[in-house]
Scaffold this active site. Structure first.
Site, short mmCIF file in Angstrom:
data_model
loop_
_atom_site.label_atom_id
_atom_site.label_comp_id
_atom_site.label_asym_id
_atom_site.label_seq_id
_atom_site.Cartn_x
_atom_site.Cartn_y
_atom_site.Cartn_z
N PHE A 141 0.86 -1.18 0.00
CA PHE A 141 0.00 0.00 0.00
C PHE A 141 0.90 1.23 0.00
O PHE A 141 1.59 1.50 0.99
CB PHE A 141 -0.94 0.05 1.20
CG PHE A 141 -1.87 1.24 1.14
CD1 PHE A 141 -3.04 1.18 0.40
CD2 PHE A 141 -1.55 2.43 1.77
CE1 PHE A 141 -3.88 2.29 0.29
CE2 PHE A 141 -2.39 3.54 1.68
CZ PHE A 141 -3.55 3.46 0.94
N ASP A 226 9.64 2.83 1.72
CA ASP A 226 8.46 3.62 2.06
C ASP A 226 8.23 3.49 3.56
O ASP A 226 7.68 2.51 4.04
CB ASP A 226 7.25 3.10 1.27
CG ASP A 226 5.97 3.87 1.59
OD1 ASP A 226 5.93 4.58 2.61
OD2 ASP A 226 4.99 3.72 0.84
N LYS A 255 3.05 11.27 6.93
CA LYS A 255 2.25 11.08 8.13
C LYS A 255 2.84 11.77 9.36
O LYS A 255 2.63 12.95 9.55
CB LYS A 255 2.01 9.59 8.37
CG LYS A 255 1.13 8.95 7.29
CD LYS A 255 0.59 7.62 7.70
CE LYS A 255 -0.18 6.94 6.57
NZ LYS A 255 -1.40 7.65 6.18
#
Length: 401
Positions: A141, A226, A255
């Site tokens: 994801f 990531d 984030k």
């Protein structure tokens, strides 16, 4: 209808149904706790998918944002501003890298990483134009842009959004043999999550990340990590790659970099990689804006103390010890994760992940399901041991039926 029901009905009537949130309407929040529109308090055990590593309303971050709001919030990259150089310098130092390319959201940062790898492949590695390939892992994801979903194996993320972007090859996560076989002279990068979050907090086999690092170095291929969910303290170290002594060629961050205050993301790499850009080839109006830099600088300062990494490590050990006791009792099949991050697979017959999440909500604990039978636990790193234990007790009570 109640205030909650009114708010949800209005949202359902006037917003696209691209999410299926739990039926709670948050009004205020502080630390690890959120309060809804009717005054009920909930323990946040999700932390905005790691965007709220430092808790809701963290005083240091709010003060940094307020101070910057009084000065200047946006210049665009048409001009320099006085927070930009410090942000880039200090983030590069935190990562052990040389250069930073700031963006806003995680998906933008992944897109930037993809573009960077391709440009590096053409200008530095010498891959023929239009032939660059990037290897990714199944069940990944990395966001929801059209390019990113082109290399997703999640049917819901992909369906009805084609045609898809070419140039990617998908191999099984954790399989070095498949990765090696997929590499060609036109491979420019391997893009991986050190721990797959949306897939259910999947930790790769021991030795996998060092193997990826060795393979990519041998074949002159960029290793892109990531760390949007796994990075910045969540797993007990600044980056999840550190658990196996691995330093990638490029970090993709987001984030928690914005402290739950503003969206901030970045690609961090060497001058040899990010140095391929020339003015006008890539950018973002809000990327690296003064407000974002001010908040992110405070995040970096907080991480430099090591306090949050240690807290995630110690409380994470306790979390996994307690969750491990649930395995074998009939209700929980497996528990995975690292630091203050866990995926809990609910056994068939004991409820779906959504049903368990709703029952926990009724007990004033908020988690989120994924892939049908899994719930994810990722509280803010500022959570107290007492609150964590209370939340775990609510989970035990729900599983007892």
């Amino acid at each position: 209808m109640s205030t909650t029901e009114n708010a949800i009905a209005s949202a359902d009537a006037h917003s696209a149904h691209n999410y299926h949130p739990l039926p709670v309407v948050v009004a205020t929040a502080e630390g690890a706790w959120m309060t809804d529109v009717e005054g009920r308090r909930y323990l946040d055990m999700l932390a905005g998918y790691s965007a709220l590593n430092f808790g809701h309303g963290n005083r240091r971050l709010i003060d940094a944002a307020k101070a910057q709001l009084e000065r200047v919030t946006l210049t665009s990259r048409a001009f320099h501003h006085d927070r930009f150089a410090d942000f880039c310098t200090q983030l590069a130092e935190l990562c052990g890298m040389e250069m930073v390319l700031p963006m806003n959201t995680g998906a933008e940062a992944v897109e930037t990483a993809v573009k960077t790898a391709r440009k590096w492949g053409y200008r530095v590695k010498g891959v023929p134009d239009g032939m660059a390939k990037i290897i990714v892992a199944s069940d990944n994801f990395h966001g929801r842009t059209t390019t990113v979903i082109s290399f997703s194996t999640d049917h819901e993320a992909r369906a009805d959004f084609g045609p898809y972007t070419p140039g990617f090859e998908i191999v099984p996560y954790g399989d070095l043999t498949a990765l090696r076989a997929a590499m060609t002279e036109n491979t420019v990068a391997v893009l991986l999550e050190p721990i797959q979050g949306e897939a259910g907090v999947l930790v790769p086999p021991s030795g996998y990340l060092p193997g990826v690092r060795e393979l990519t170095r041998e074949r002159n291929v960029l290793f892109i990590a990531d760390e949007i969910q796994s990075g910045l303290g969540r797993t007990g170290k600044t980056f999840a790659c550190e658990h196996e002594g691995v330093v990638p060629d490029m970090y993709v961050l987001g984030k928690a970099l914005g402290g739950g205050v503003v969206p901030v993301s970045a690609v961090v790499s060497s001058a040899a990689v990010l140095g391929v850009y020339r003015p006008g080839e890539h950018g973002s109006t809000f990327g690296g804006n003064p407000l974002a830099c001010a908040v992110a600088l405070e995040v970096i300062a907080m991480l430099r103390t090591g306090e949050f990494q240690q807290r995630a490590r110690e409380l994470g050990d306790h979390l996994h010890q307690e969750l491990g006791l649930l395995v074998g009792g009939g209700a929980v099949e497996t528990v995975r994760g690292r630091g203050l991050w866990a995926g809990v697979d609910i056994a068939p017959g004991h409820g779906t992940g959504r049903e368990i999440s709703e029952k926990l909500m009724d007990r004033r604990v908020l988690v989120k399901d994924t892939h049908g039978s899994t719930i994810r636990i990722a509280p803010p790193l500022v959570i107290s041991k007492e609150d964590l234990d209370w939340g775990l007790e609510q989970l035990r009570e729900v599983l007892r039926g």
